[in-house]
Design a protein around this motif. Structure first.
Motif, mmCIF file in Angstrom:
data_model
loop_
_atom_site.group_PDB
_atom_site.id
_atom_site.type_symbol
_atom_site.label_atom_id
_atom_site.label_comp_id
_atom_site.label_asym_id
_atom_site.label_seq_id
_atom_site.Cartn_x
_atom_site.Cartn_y
_atom_site.Cartn_z
ATOM 1 N N GLN A 183 0.846 -1.189 0.000
ATOM 2 C CA GLN A 183 0.000 0.000 0.000
ATOM 3 C C GLN A 183 0.885 1.243 0.000
ATOM 4 O OE1 GLN A 183 -3.360 0.251 -0.235
ATOM 5 N NE2 GLN A 183 -3.457 -1.988 -0.476
ATOM 6 N N THR A 184 0.609 2.158 -0.904
ATOM 7 C CA THR A 184 1.429 3.353 -1.014
ATOM 8 C C THR A 184 0.588 4.507 -1.551
ATOM 9 O OG1 THR A 184 3.504 4.226 -1.935
ATOM 10 C CG2 THR A 184 2.163 2.830 -3.372
ATOM 11 N N LEU A 185 1.209 5.650 -1.675
ATOM 12 C CA LEU A 185 0.556 6.820 -2.265
ATOM 13 C C LEU A 185 1.113 7.034 -3.666
ATOM 14 C CD1 LEU A 185 0.546 9.308 0.753
ATOM 15 C CD2 LEU A 185 -1.355 7.932 -0.095
ATOM 16 N N THR A 186 0.232 6.959 -4.654
ATOM 17 C CA THR A 186 0.635 7.103 -6.042
ATOM 18 C C THR A 186 0.177 8.451 -6.583
ATOM 19 O OG1 THR A 186 0.333 4.727 -6.352
ATOM 20 C CG2 THR A 186 0.503 6.074 -8.330
ATOM 21 N N PRO A 187 1.084 9.247 -7.163
ATOM 22 C CA PRO A 187 0.657 10.533 -7.732
ATOM 23 C C PRO A 187 -0.368 10.326 -8.844
ATOM 24 C CG PRO A 187 3.057 10.407 -7.559
ATOM 25 C CD PRO A 187 2.534 9.030 -7.289
ATOM 26 N N ALA A 188 -1.425 11.109 -8.827
ATOM 27 C CA ALA A 188 -2.452 11.041 -9.872
ATOM 28 C C ALA A 188 -2.130 12.053 -10.961
ATOM 29 C CB ALA A 188 -3.826 11.329 -9.278
ATOM 30 N N ASP A 189 -2.469 11.694 -12.179
ATOM 31 C CA ASP A 189 -2.292 12.627 -13.292
ATOM 32 C C ASP A 189 -3.343 13.730 -13.200
ATOM 33 O OD1 ASP A 189 -0.194 11.155 -14.355
ATOM 34 O OD2 ASP A 189 -1.531 9.892 -15.557
ATOM 35 N N ASP A 191 -4.748 16.747 -15.624
ATOM 36 C CA ASP A 191 -4.740 17.343 -16.953
ATOM 37 C C ASP A 191 -5.385 18.736 -16.889
ATOM 38 O OD1 ASP A 191 -5.972 17.972 -19.705
ATOM 39 O OD2 ASP A 191 -4.710 16.224 -20.134
ATOM 40 N N PRO A 192 -4.734 19.766 -17.440
ATOM 41 C CA PRO A 192 -5.304 21.124 -17.401
ATOM 42 C C PRO A 192 -6.673 21.224 -18.067
ATOM 43 C CG PRO A 192 -3.002 21.182 -18.096
ATOM 44 C CD PRO A 192 -3.409 19.738 -18.085
ATOM 45 N N GLU A 193 -6.951 20.319 -19.016
ATOM 46 C CA GLU A 193 -8.218 20.363 -19.734
ATOM 47 C C GLU A 193 -9.286 19.465 -19.106
ATOM 48 O OE1 GLU A 193 -8.646 22.393 -22.251
ATOM 49 O OE2 GLU A 193 -6.558 23.036 -22.402
ATOM 50 N N LEU A 194 -8.858 18.348 -18.491
ATOM 51 C CA LEU A 194 -9.803 17.340 -18.005
ATOM 52 C C LEU A 194 -9.812 17.172 -16.494
ATOM 53 C CD1 LEU A 194 -9.114 14.585 -20.705
ATOM 54 C CD2 LEU A 194 -10.964 16.277 -20.675
ATOM 55 N N GLY A 195 -8.820 17.714 -15.815
ATOM 56 C CA GLY A 195 -8.780 17.629 -14.360
ATOM 57 C C GLY A 195 -8.054 16.407 -13.834
ATOM 58 N N ILE A 196 -8.487 15.938 -12.661
ATOM 59 C CA ILE A 196 -7.791 14.902 -11.903
ATOM 60 C C ILE A 196 -8.242 13.510 -12.333
ATOM 61 C CG2 ILE A 196 -7.362 13.997 -9.574
ATOM 62 C CD1 ILE A 196 -8.256 16.901 -8.623
ATOM 63 N N GLU A 197 -7.262 12.620 -12.532
ATOM 64 C CA GLU A 197 -7.588 11.229 -12.838
ATOM 65 C C GLU A 197 -7.847 10.497 -11.524
ATOM 66 O OE1 GLU A 197 -5.551 7.164 -14.611
ATOM 67 O OE2 GLU A 197 -4.344 8.788 -13.810
ATOM 68 N N ALA A 198 -9.106 10.393 -11.149
ATOM 69 C CA ALA A 198 -9.469 9.752 -9.872
ATOM 70 C C ALA A 198 -9.953 8.341 -10.154
ATOM 71 C CB ALA A 198 -10.542 10.571 -9.162
ATOM 72 N N ARG A 199 -9.022 7.471 -10.557
ATOM 73 C CA ARG A 199 -9.415 6.134 -11.022
ATOM 74 C C ARG A 199 -10.071 5.297 -9.931
ATOM 75 N NH1 ARG A 199 -3.977 6.665 -11.286
ATOM 76 N NH2 ARG A 199 -2.701 5.516 -9.789
ATOM 77 N N SER A 200 -9.690 5.511 -8.665
ATOM 78 C CA SER A 200 -10.291 4.715 -7.590
ATOM 79 C C SER A 200 -11.776 5.029 -7.447
ATOM 80 C CB SER A 200 -9.567 4.967 -6.262
ATOM 81 O OG SER A 200 -9.638 6.332 -5.907
ATOM 82 N N PHE A 201 -12.160 6.291 -7.682
ATOM 83 C CA PHE A 201 -13.572 6.675 -7.661
ATOM 84 C C PHE A 201 -14.268 6.239 -8.944
ATOM 85 C CE2 PHE A 201 -12.555 10.530 -4.781
ATOM 86 C CZ PHE A 201 -12.544 9.697 -3.680
#
Length: 220
Positions: A183-189, A191-201
């Motif tokens: 278990q760790t903290l992974t930086p999320a991408d 994007d200035p046009e699309l925002g935060i990649e919140a893949r877990s959500f």
């Protein structure tokens, strides 16, 4: 306990936000639906907007109680360069107020306060995405922002935000040569046009949408 003992002293202070950015306090007041007051005996009350009553913290809603510290910080303690840490600000808040809290935090960052939050709220992440996506000098985005009631000071650059997702990933631990799953903290991408990649959500939401679509469109 220190906070409680010093309530009257704290209440007499005025932050740079109270002095120069009253709109921020007005936004916070809208979130809690009123304001906090302190008597000379260090008695703390909540005054609902438009009503001539005072409620003790025991009589107030859980949302009013959970946002108490933030309210006093904004009005009486805030300084440029501060680090404000909030654990799960969405607790006890209606989704609309979760959106408002996200916009409040964006304003604080733009004013020079560092904000660190932990959250499980898809509403907060999506609202931050909206603030990022609207923060461009394009006529149609300005029209959307005006139509939906967003102010310029609420919009935020993707460069001012960092997001880390708590998840299992393969990493090289200190002193090791091979990758280990942990278990760790992974930086999320972001994007200035699309925002935060919140893949877990997104994964959970996509699953829920798939199930509901199957229920609605499946044959009897």
């Amino acid at each position: 306990m220190d906070f409680t003992r010093e309530l009257e002293t704290i209440f007499q202070k005025s932050s740079f936000i109270a002095e120069n950015h009253p709109d921020v306090l007005a936004d916070f007041s809208d979130i809690i639906g009123g304001k906090y007051t302190v008597t000379r005996n260090d008695e703390l009350y909540y005054e609902p907007k438009g009503k001539r009553i005072k409620l003790s913290m025991d009589e107030s809603s859980s949302a009013v109680r959970s946002l108490l510290d933030i309210g006093f910080y904004l009005r009486h303690e805030a300084q440029i360069g501060d680090l404000l840490m909030v654990d799960e600000p969405e607790l006890n808040l209606h989704p609309e107020n979760q959106r408002r809290v996200a916009r409040l935090f964006a304003q604080l960052v733009n004013l020079g306060i560092k904000v660190l939050i932990t959250t499980h709220s898809d509403y907060i992440i999506k609202e931050l995405n909206t603030l990022i996506m609207l923060n461009h000098d394009k006529p149609h985005l300005k029209q959307i922002a005006e139509k939906e009631g967003y102010r310029v000071e609420e919009l935020i650059s993707s460069e001012k935000i960092k997001v880390y997702i708590a998840e299992e990933a393969s990493i090289i631990l200190e002193g090791k040569k091979r990758k280990t799953k942990c278990q760790t903290l992974t930086p999320a991408d972001i994007d200035p046009e699309l925002g935060i990649e919140a893949r877990s959500f997104d994964t959970t939401i996509e699953t829920m949408n798939r199930i509901q679509e199957a229920i609605v469109w499946s044959e009897e």
